[in-house]
Design an enzyme around this catalytic site. Structure first.
Site, PDB file in Angstrom:
ATOM      1  CD  GLU A   1       1.478  -3.513   5.668  1.00 33.72           C
ATOM      2  OE1 GLU A   1       2.294  -2.800   6.305  1.00 33.72           O
ATOM      3  OE2 GLU A   1       0.348  -3.099   5.330  1.00 33.72           O
TER       4      GLU A   1
ATOM      5  CD  GLU B   1      -2.783  -1.388   5.466  1.00 33.27           C
ATOM      6  OE1 GLU B   1      -2.675  -2.433   6.118  1.00 33.27           O
ATOM      7  OE2 GLU B   1      -2.426  -0.271   5.920  1.00 33.27           O
ATOM      8  CD  GLU B   2      -1.418   2.470   7.642  1.00 32.74           C
ATOM      9  OE1 GLU B   2      -2.078   2.008   8.590  1.00 32.74           O
ATOM     10  OE2 GLU B   2      -0.211   2.221   7.469  1.00 32.74           O
TER      11      GLU B   2
ATOM     12  CG  HIS C   1      -0.367   0.157   2.534  1.00 34.02           C
ATOM     13  ND1 HIS C   1      -0.187   1.382   3.131  1.00 34.02           N
ATOM     14  CD2 HIS C   1       0.079  -0.760   3.424  1.00 34.02           C
ATOM     15  CE1 HIS C   1       0.344   1.221   4.335  1.00 34.02           C
ATOM     16  NE2 HIS C   1       0.516  -0.070   4.536  1.00 34.02           N
TER      17      HIS C   1
ATOM     18  CG  HIS D   1       1.119   3.414  12.349  1.00 36.44           C
ATOM     19  ND1 HIS D   1      -0.126   2.859  12.630  1.00 36.44           N
ATOM     20  CD2 HIS D   1       1.431   2.988  11.098  1.00 36.44           C
ATOM     21  CE1 HIS D   1      -0.525   2.143  11.594  1.00 36.44           C
ATOM     22  NE2 HIS D   1       0.412   2.204  10.655  1.00 36.44           N
TER      23      HIS D   1
ATOM     24  CG  ASP E   1       2.906   0.742   7.676  1.00 35.06           C
ATOM     25  OD1 ASP E   1       2.525   0.054   6.711  1.00 35.06           O
ATOM     26  OD2 ASP E   1       2.134   1.125   8.592  1.00 35.06           O
TER      27      ASP E   1
END
Length: 302
Positions: A203, A176-177, A131, A276, A143
């Site tokens: 990922e 995706e998130e 993604h 994140h 990510d």
């Protein structure tokens, strides 16, 4: 309900502990291949150009950075001789709360899909997925700009070698998130959804460590044997797939597997504190981890 929550929490603890152990043992990633590596091998140095281009700023859907990332990916596919398609659509996700309350979530998505034709005239395709969106709290080098870079550098290396008999499909998913919305759109609507034979999804939940194959689809004996034989440094945990299924976590591979597609999920897990956050930057991404991802992708695709 309490027992279920305790079981889920225990599964999460076991999974994270196992992945941290794998990331901290002698299973270190390989040395990154330099920019002048032979053209038919994966080079982390070349792949880092993509990571740096994508992960200069957070790129949640709807932002200028998100649109720039998509344009960068489209131009990269064209530079490698393919004509990508941007699948733009609105996808609706139906969720039901524990009390039976139904909720609908809608998102506008723009997946980037490109096909490398094989010599066999069709058939089921090997599909590589990652993604390109990120969370709003970080630039998402690991990510998942790293995953997109794996797809593009793998394509470049494949084009430098002999043609493959089967088609290879590259799917850079959006959103995706925010609920795996791009993958949902691809599986629900894309004309090539029925051409997918197996999915390799890339990922990250950190910035370093070996590329761990941490999840497989059911009936995975053949897939695991192929992975063990093909990957230069196959790293997996026999219990990780079962533990991961008990956790309240999903990746795009979950959507493909729900549709009955076989697949393998890869990630690196070292320094999860970067996940994140604003620390997930290109300069902090371990080049060896990117190399490990790419080595697995290229070998498994071939």
């Amino acid at each position: 309900m309490w027992n279920h929550l305790r079981a889920t929490a225990l599964a999460a603890l076991v999974f994270v502990a196992g992945m941290v152990w794998l990331a901290s043992t002698e299973l270190s990633p390989p040395a990154p291949a330099p920019r002048d590596a032979p053209p038919d091998v994966f080079s982390a140095a070349r792949a880092m150009d993509v990571v740096s281009a994508l992960a200069g700023a957070p790129r949640p859907p709807g932002t200028d950075a998100h649109a720039r990332a998509r344009a960068t990916i489209v131009e990269a596919f064209r530079a490698h001789g393919l004509e990508p398609e941007v699948q733009e659509t609105t996808v609706v996700r139906d969720t039901t709360s524990g009390g039976g309350r139904k909720r609908l979530h809608a998102a506008r998505v723009a997946n980037v899909v490109a096909l490398l034709p094989g010599t066999g005239g069709g058939g089921k395709a090997v599909t590589l997925a990652a993604h390109y969106d990120s969370v709003a709290t970080g630039p998402g080098a690991g990510d998942d700009a790293a995953g997109v870079a794996v797809l593009l550098e793998t394509l470049r290396a494949l084009r430098a070698g002999p043609p493959l008999p089967r088609d290879v499909l590259f799917v850079c998913t959006d959103a995706e998130e925010v609920g795996l919305m791009g993958a949902r759109a691809f599986v629900k609507e894309h004309p090539r959804r029925d051409d997918v034979g197996v999915v390799l999804n890339f990922e990250a939940r950190g910035r370093r460590g070996p590329s761990v194959m941490f999840e497989t689809s059911p009936g995975n004996g053949g897939l695991v044997r192929t992975f063990a034989a093909a990957a230069p440094r196959p790293v997996a945990n026999a219990a990780s797939a079962e533990v991961y299924r008990r956790m309240p976590n999903d990746t795009d591979l979950s959507i493909f597997m729900d549709a009955g597609t076989a697949g393998l999920n890869f990630a690196f897990f070292g320094d999860v504190s970067h996940y994140h956050t604003a620390l997930d930057t290109p300069d902090r991404l371990d080049r060896g981890s990117l190399q490990a991802h790419g080595d697995a992708a290229l070998a498994m695709t071939r």
